[in-house]
Design a protein around this motif. Structure first.
Motif, PDB file in Angstrom:
ATOM      1  N   LEU A   1     -12.172 -13.371 -19.853  1.00 20.99           N
ATOM      2  CA  LEU A   1     -11.300 -12.670 -20.702  1.00 20.99           C
ATOM      3  C   LEU A   1     -10.955 -11.299 -20.326  1.00 20.99           C
ATOM      4  N   ILE A   2     -12.325 -10.651 -20.044  1.00 15.75           N
ATOM      5  CA  ILE A   2     -12.261  -9.193 -19.739  1.00 15.75           C
ATOM      6  C   ILE A   2     -11.763  -8.849 -18.141  1.00 15.75           C
ATOM      7  N   SER A   3     -11.947  -9.767 -17.398  1.00 21.16           N
ATOM      8  CA  SER A   3     -11.651  -9.649 -16.064  1.00 21.16           C
ATOM      9  C   SER A   3     -10.016  -9.698 -15.857  1.00 21.16           C
ATOM     10  N   THR A   4      -9.748 -10.910 -16.457  1.00 24.26           N
ATOM     11  CA  THR A   4      -8.173 -10.989 -16.273  1.00 24.26           C
ATOM     12  C   THR A   4      -7.245 -10.121 -17.127  1.00 24.26           C
ATOM     13  N   TYR A   5      -7.913  -9.508 -18.349  1.00 25.47           N
ATOM     14  CA  TYR A   5      -7.210  -8.446 -18.892  1.00 25.47           C
ATOM     15  C   TYR A   5      -6.940  -7.210 -18.094  1.00 25.47           C
ATOM     16  N   LEU A   6      -8.150  -6.883 -17.518  1.00 25.37           N
ATOM     17  CA  LEU A   6      -8.417  -5.825 -16.881  1.00 25.37           C
ATOM     18  C   LEU A   6      -7.801  -5.591 -15.485  1.00 25.37           C
TER      19      LEU A   6
ATOM     20  N   PHE B   1     -10.625 -13.366 -10.069  1.00 23.13           N
ATOM     21  CA  PHE B   1     -12.162 -13.371 -10.277  1.00 23.13           C
ATOM     22  C   PHE B   1     -12.528 -13.906 -11.743  1.00 23.13           C
ATOM     23  N   GLY B   2     -11.556 -13.355 -12.647  1.00 25.60           N
ATOM     24  CA  GLY B   2     -11.568 -13.911 -14.208  1.00 25.60           C
ATOM     25  C   GLY B   2     -10.971 -15.283 -14.124  1.00 25.60           C
ATOM     26  N   ALA B   3      -9.978 -15.573 -13.465  1.00 27.62           N
ATOM     27  CA  ALA B   3      -9.302 -16.817 -13.587  1.00 27.62           C
ATOM     28  C   ALA B   3     -10.221 -17.879 -13.003  1.00 27.62           C
ATOM     29  N   ASP B   4     -11.114 -17.551 -12.044  1.00 26.62           N
ATOM     30  CA  ASP B   4     -12.393 -18.622 -11.379  1.00 26.62           C
ATOM     31  C   ASP B   4     -13.196 -18.766 -12.535  1.00 26.62           C
ATOM     32  N   SER B   5     -13.698 -17.566 -13.384  1.00 21.53           N
ATOM     33  CA  SER B   5     -14.570 -17.763 -14.470  1.00 21.53           C
ATOM     34  C   SER B   5     -14.156 -18.727 -15.429  1.00 21.53           C
TER      35      SER B   5
ATOM     36  N   ILE C   1     -17.472  -4.848 -13.319  1.00 20.97           N
ATOM     37  CA  ILE C   1     -17.798  -6.268 -13.551  1.00 20.97           C
ATOM     38  C   ILE C   1     -18.710  -7.006 -12.771  1.00 20.97           C
ATOM     39  N   SER C   2     -18.048  -6.786 -11.361  1.00 20.44           N
ATOM     40  CA  SER C   2     -18.923  -7.697 -10.313  1.00 20.44           C
ATOM     41  C   SER C   2     -20.462  -7.106 -10.191  1.00 20.44           C
ATOM     42  N   ALA C   3     -20.644  -5.878 -10.361  1.00 22.58           N
ATOM     43  CA  ALA C   3     -22.171  -5.517 -10.277  1.00 22.58           C
ATOM     44  C   ALA C   3     -23.021  -6.227 -11.545  1.00 22.58           C
ATOM     45  N   ILE C   4     -22.299  -6.168 -12.754  1.00 23.92           N
ATOM     46  CA  ILE C   4     -22.932  -6.858 -13.645  1.00 23.92           C
ATOM     47  C   ILE C   4     -23.118  -8.270 -13.473  1.00 23.92           C
ATOM     48  N   SER C   5     -22.075  -8.724 -12.981  1.00 22.74           N
ATOM     49  CA  SER C   5     -22.048 -10.413 -12.700  1.00 22.74           C
ATOM     50  C   SER C   5     -23.233 -10.860 -11.689  1.00 22.74           C
ATOM     51  N   ILE C   6     -23.279 -10.040 -10.612  1.00 22.35           N
ATOM     52  CA  ILE C   6     -24.394 -10.078  -9.559  1.00 22.35           C
ATOM     53  C   ILE C   6     -25.635 -10.138 -10.192  1.00 22.35           C
ATOM     54  N   VAL C   7     -26.073  -9.213 -11.274  1.00 27.14           N
ATOM     55  CA  VAL C   7     -27.350  -9.284 -11.923  1.00 27.14           C
ATOM     56  C   VAL C   7     -27.610 -10.417 -12.905  1.00 27.14           C
ATOM     57  N   VAL C   8     -26.557 -10.879 -13.525  1.00 29.94           N
ATOM     58  CA  VAL C   8     -26.498 -11.985 -14.547  1.00 29.94           C
ATOM     59  C   VAL C   8     -26.748 -13.135 -13.703  1.00 29.94           C
ATOM     60  N   MET C   9     -25.770 -13.550 -12.724  1.00 29.50           N
ATOM     61  CA  MET C   9     -25.877 -14.638 -12.081  1.00 29.50           C
ATOM     62  C   MET C   9     -27.111 -14.877 -11.226  1.00 29.50           C
TER      63      MET C   9
ATOM     64  N   TYR D   1     -21.865 -15.094  -4.586  1.00 33.35           N
ATOM     65  CA  TYR D   1     -21.176 -14.550  -3.450  1.00 33.35           C
ATOM     66  C   TYR D   1     -19.738 -14.307  -3.777  1.00 33.35           C
ATOM     67  N   MET D   2     -19.207 -14.787  -4.843  1.00 30.10           N
ATOM     68  CA  MET D   2     -17.867 -14.153  -5.401  1.00 30.10           C
ATOM     69  C   MET D   2     -18.063 -12.811  -5.856  1.00 30.10           C
ATOM     70  N   SER D   3     -19.005 -12.696  -6.632  1.00 30.96           N
ATOM     71  CA  SER D   3     -19.148 -11.254  -7.487  1.00 30.96           C
ATOM     72  C   SER D   3     -19.441 -10.263  -6.037  1.00 30.96           C
TER      73      SER D   3
END
Length: 209
Positions: free
Chosen positions: A27-32, A44-48, A118-126, A157-159
């Motif tokens: 939601l956040i990635s596609t909107y932004l 990236f958001g669509a992939d999510s 968003i990518s930095a957060i995703s790397i940490v979380v994933m 990797y995608m992040s």
């Protein structure tokens, strides 16, 4: 027995968390991405969102192997895999066509700042999810859960691709870098789609090594 039951609950909780996180990230990635005209962030958001479909299959898989660790992949999981595979292929076509068009017209995003964040957060979380899933998978000696952990690494990797392309553009404003990052995402989306169809045809756990 109690320990394994608890571990399966943890594995299921991780699967549910992954689903919820991907919904929010999508939601956040596609909107932004739409607002900032960043195709890489939007893709990236669509992939999510597609990962959410995959996550439902994973959650179902964990409940299945909890009841019977020796059971084979069932119809629900195979259907989820096929739907996920088709969705990935549609995404690949859309990203490739749009990125090539953006290169043709020389399109530049307004900013890629949020792509970096968003990518930095995703790397940490994933990465944390991968480590936790591997820990649970090893404790249960469960090949399916370990396979899911390997597949989660694709999200890392995608992040990284999004982080690199967004970071380079934000720092240097290099033309086409957002579109090139999008093509990188499309490559991994294609691989994921192919793997989904391969898994739907047989009982191997994952091709994400």
């Amino acid at each position: 027995m109690k320990d394994s039951k608890k571990l399966y609950k943890v594995a299921f909780g991780l699967a549910v968390f992954t689903i919820i996180y991907n919904i929010l990230e999508g939601l956040i990635s596609t909107y932004l991405g739409f607002e900032d005209e960043s195709l890489a962030l939007f893709g990236f958001g669509a992939d999510s969102f597609i990962e959410v479909i995959s996550g439902l299959g994973i959650a179902h898989m964990i409940l299945r192997i909890q009841s019977n660790p020796e059971s084979k992949r069932d119809g629900f999981e195979r259907t989820a895999l096929r739907i996920t595979g088709f969705a990935f292929y549609i995404l690949v076509v859309a990203l490739v066509i749009t990125s090539m068009y953006n290169i043709w017209i020389g399109h530049k995003p307004l900013t890629t700042f949020w792509g970096v964040i968003i990518s930095a957060i995703s790397i940490v979380v994933m990465w944390a999810l991968v480590a936790w899933k591997r820990r649970v998978g090893n404790q249960l000696n469960s090949a399916p859960i370990l396979a899911d952990a390997n597949c989660t690494m694709v999200c890392v990797y995608m992040s990284v691709i999004l982080l690199v392309s967004s970071g380079i553009y934000e720092l240097f404003g290099i033309l086409y870098i957002d579109s090139l990052g999008t093509l990188g995402l499309a490559y991994f989306a294609f691989k994921e789609g192919k793997e989904c169809f391969e898994k739907a045809k047989n009982d191997t756990h994952c091709c994400c090594d």
